[in-house]
Design a protein around this motif. Sequence first.
Motif, PDB file in Angstrom:
ATOM      1  N   TYR A  52       0.838  -1.209   0.000  1.00 49.22           N
ATOM      2  CA  TYR A  52       0.000   0.000   0.000  1.00 49.22           C
ATOM      3  C   TYR A  52       0.874   1.260   0.000  1.00 49.22           C
ATOM      4  CZ  TYR A  52      -3.920   3.079   0.988  1.00 49.22           C
ATOM      5  OH  TYR A  52      -4.879   4.069   0.884  1.00 49.22           O
ATOM      6  N   GLY A  93      -9.975   7.221   9.217  1.00 51.40           N
ATOM      7  CA  GLY A  93      -9.657   6.173   8.237  1.00 51.40           C
ATOM      8  C   GLY A  93      -8.352   6.491   7.537  1.00 51.40           C
ATOM      9  N   GLU A  99      -2.626  11.786   4.466  1.00 53.00           N
ATOM     10  CA  GLU A  99      -3.300  13.081   4.633  1.00 53.00           C
ATOM     11  C   GLU A  99      -2.412  14.072   5.387  1.00 53.00           C
ATOM     12  OE1 GLU A  99      -4.513  10.125   5.510  1.00 53.00           O
ATOM     13  OE2 GLU A  99      -6.600   9.876   4.885  1.00 53.00           O
ATOM     14  N   ASP A 122      -8.820   5.396  13.217  1.00 50.01           N
ATOM     15  CA  ASP A 122      -8.945   4.330  12.236  1.00 50.01           C
ATOM     16  C   ASP A 122      -9.345   3.059  12.971  1.00 50.01           C
ATOM     17  OD1 ASP A 122      -7.506   3.915   9.163  1.00 50.01           O
ATOM     18  OD2 ASP A 122      -8.005   2.111  10.308  1.00 50.01           O
ATOM     19  N   ASN A 124      -8.221   0.301  12.304  1.00 51.78           N
ATOM     20  CA  ASN A 124      -6.948  -0.434  12.417  1.00 51.78           C
ATOM     21  C   ASN A 124      -5.816   0.481  12.888  1.00 51.78           C
ATOM     22  OD1 ASN A 124      -7.769  -3.074  11.298  1.00 51.78           O
ATOM     23  ND2 ASN A 124      -8.166  -1.895   9.438  1.00 51.78           N
ATOM     24  N   TRP A 128      -1.527   0.090  12.012  1.00 48.49           N
ATOM     25  CA  TRP A 128      -0.843   0.975  11.059  1.00 48.49           C
ATOM     26  C   TRP A 128       0.327   1.748  11.686  1.00 48.49           C
ATOM     27  CZ3 TRP A 128      -0.954   0.916   6.006  1.00 48.49           C
ATOM     28  CH2 TRP A 128      -2.109   0.617   5.295  1.00 48.49           C
ATOM     29  N   PHE A 162     -11.190   3.873  16.076  1.00 49.57           N
ATOM     30  CA  PHE A 162     -12.505   4.484  15.858  1.00 49.57           C
ATOM     31  C   PHE A 162     -13.173   3.742  14.713  1.00 49.57           C
ATOM     32  CE2 PHE A 162     -15.155   7.814  13.792  1.00 49.57           C
ATOM     33  CZ  PHE A 162     -15.889   8.254  14.882  1.00 49.57           C
ATOM     34  N   ASP A 163     -14.431   3.374  14.908  1.00 45.50           N
ATOM     35  CA  ASP A 163     -15.145   2.619  13.880  1.00 45.50           C
ATOM     36  C   ASP A 163     -16.302   3.456  13.338  1.00 45.50           C
ATOM     37  OD1 ASP A 163     -16.470   0.837  12.308  1.00 45.50           O
ATOM     38  OD2 ASP A 163     -16.905  -0.614  13.887  1.00 45.50           O
ATOM     39  N   LEU A 164     -16.217   3.821  12.083  1.00 41.22           N
ATOM     40  CA  LEU A 164     -17.279   4.623  11.453  1.00 41.22           C
ATOM     41  C   LEU A 164     -18.584   3.849  11.329  1.00 41.22           C
ATOM     42  CD1 LEU A 164     -15.326   6.407   8.585  1.00 41.22           C
ATOM     43  CD2 LEU A 164     -16.742   7.571  10.288  1.00 41.22           C
ATOM     44  N   GLN A 187     -10.651  10.254   3.852  1.00 41.83           N
ATOM     45  CA  GLN A 187     -10.180  10.031   2.474  1.00 41.83           C
ATOM     46  C   GLN A 187     -10.038   8.539   2.197  1.00 41.83           C
ATOM     47  OE1 GLN A 187      -6.892  12.511   0.561  1.00 41.83           O
ATOM     48  NE2 GLN A 187      -5.773  10.613   0.878  1.00 41.83           N
ATOM     49  N   ASN A 188     -10.605   8.109   1.096  1.00 40.06           N
ATOM     50  CA  ASN A 188     -10.454   6.722   0.629  1.00 40.06           C
ATOM     51  C   ASN A 188     -10.824   5.703   1.701  1.00 40.06           C
ATOM     52  OD1 ASN A 188      -9.490   7.765  -1.794  1.00 40.06           O
ATOM     53  ND2 ASN A 188      -7.400   7.844  -1.035  1.00 40.06           N
TER      54      ASN A 188
HETATM   55  C1  LIG Z   1      -7.736   2.485   1.541  1.00 42.59           C
HETATM   56  S1  LIG Z   1      -7.228   2.849   3.183  1.00 42.59           S
HETATM   57  C2  LIG Z   1      -7.113   4.616   3.110  1.00 42.59           C
HETATM   58  C3  LIG Z   1      -6.027   5.164   4.003  1.00 42.59           C
HETATM   59  C4  LIG Z   1      -5.790   6.670   3.814  1.00 42.59           C
HETATM   60  N1  LIG Z   1      -6.947   7.418   4.167  1.00 42.59           N
HETATM   61  C5  LIG Z   1      -5.376   6.952   2.396  1.00 42.59           C
HETATM   62  O1  LIG Z   1      -5.998   7.805   1.723  1.00 42.59           O
HETATM   63  O2  LIG Z   1      -4.398   6.340   1.935  1.00 42.59           O
HETATM   64  C6  LIG Z   1      -8.755   2.647   4.060  1.00 42.59           C
HETATM   65  C7  LIG Z   1      -8.625   2.896   5.556  1.00 42.59           C
HETATM   66  O3  LIG Z   1      -9.936   2.898   6.127  1.00 42.59           O
HETATM   67  C8  LIG Z   1      -9.875   2.229   7.373  1.00 42.59           C
HETATM   68  N2  LIG Z   1     -11.227   1.745   7.721  1.00 42.59           N
HETATM   69  C9  LIG Z   1     -11.921   0.740   7.121  1.00 42.59           C
HETATM   70  N3  LIG Z   1     -13.121   0.591   7.711  1.00 42.59           N
HETATM   71  C10 LIG Z   1     -13.187   1.517   8.708  1.00 42.59           C
HETATM   72  C11 LIG Z   1     -14.182   1.847   9.683  1.00 42.59           C
HETATM   73  N4  LIG Z   1     -15.330   1.170   9.762  1.00 42.59           N
HETATM   74  N5  LIG Z   1     -13.921   2.851  10.550  1.00 42.59           N
HETATM   75  C12 LIG Z   1     -12.732   3.524  10.489  1.00 42.59           C
HETATM   76  N6  LIG Z   1     -11.764   3.249   9.594  1.00 42.59           N
HETATM   77  C13 LIG Z   1     -11.975   2.256   8.708  1.00 42.59           C
HETATM   78  C14 LIG Z   1      -8.873   1.104   7.124  1.00 42.59           C
HETATM   79  O4  LIG Z   1      -8.343   0.600   8.320  1.00 42.59           O
HETATM   80  C15 LIG Z   1      -7.833   1.826   6.286  1.00 42.59           C
HETATM   81  O5  LIG Z   1      -6.835   2.417   7.082  1.00 42.59           O
END
Ligand SMILES: C[S@@+](CC[C@H](N)C(=O)[O-])C[C@H]1O[C@@H](n2cnc3c(N)ncnc32)[C@H](O)[C@@H]1O
Length: 290
Positions: A52, A93, A99, A122, A124, A128, A162-164, A187-188
């Motif tokens: 990644y 996230g 960011e 996040d 995770n 990370w 944190f879980d969205l 983002q993403n």
């Molecule tokens: C594709 S990565 C994006 C990371 C960063 N924002 C970027 O732009 O590179 C997606 C991220 O969303 C986080 N994520 C996935 N589901 C989530 C949730 N329910 N709550 C918070 N974070 C979450 C993952 O752990 C991961 O770090």
Amino acid sequence: MLVDQVAQTYGDGLKLPAFLQQLKPALRSLRNRYDVDQPQVAYDAPSNQAAYLLAYYPHYVRQTDRVLREAAAAHPGFASILQQPTLNATLIGSGPLPEGLGLLQACRVLGNMPVVKAISMDINAAAWSPARRITRQVIKDWMQRLAGYSKHSPLEVREQVFDLADAQPLTPEQQRSFGRQDLVIIQNCCNEVKHQPALFAKLQQILASLPCGSAFVISDFQYGATNAAIQSLLNSDVVKQHYHVLHCPQRKIPAVTAPSVLQQHLFERSNGLWARRVVKYRALCLYRHS
Ligand SMILES: C[S@@+](CC[C@H](N)C(=O)[O-])C[C@H]1O[C@@H](n2cnc3c(N)ncnc32)[C@H](O)[C@@H]1O
């Protein structure tokens, strides 16, 4: 340099070409997973983090920078946030935290180098942690190359799990924390959140907690789940009543050119291993006026 940092952190002492060759299955798997709307990705796997960081992260630094600069050019409220000497930012996230660097780059273009006090939230967040250390080092290296700025990293980071998708409302402590933020970026990430109604509710709670003069940004690829989240915000009372809306439905920017060592040993033209040429995203930028 990012590649060296990633090899030092995840490379198990392998020589760089061997390490990069060994990452190919992880990169192929990421490419396949991000092809679908709601991917499941094992972000705690070191090979996935390394792939990644090399194949996605540089482009996403640029994405943050571009989104923020476009918002700043469109509305003085966004611009004044990027011109503050100290900036409280919650990056949801954010995983490895591209960011953080993207935000600093956008501020610098506006002639500012703020101290950014970031909360990296996040699901995770703990997994990370080695990748966030790389971000701090990458920022330090970037600062070393800039003339006229202190050599210290201007980014302070606290991590929070944190879980969205958590259906519980924000706790009073979380509401107070959002109430102190100048900027929130997601983002993403929205496309990976499994429980959409919980996500929509959580986003609205966050928007209701932010103070006047703050900004909220969602930017992401055009996934169905992201589009639905953005539409839910555009339809919400909190946005209609309190926020200035800048909606960028479709953007395409050139990807960062990969260094030759990656072109030689990691990327290929096919087989899920191509080097990206463009980054496509949409963005919703909200500025709280009342
Ligand atoms: C594709 S990565 C994006 C990371 C960063 N924002 C970027 O732009 O590179 C997606 C991220 O969303 C986080 N994520 C996935 N589901 C989530 C949730 N329910 N709550 C918070 N974070 C979450 C993952 O752990 C991961 O770090």
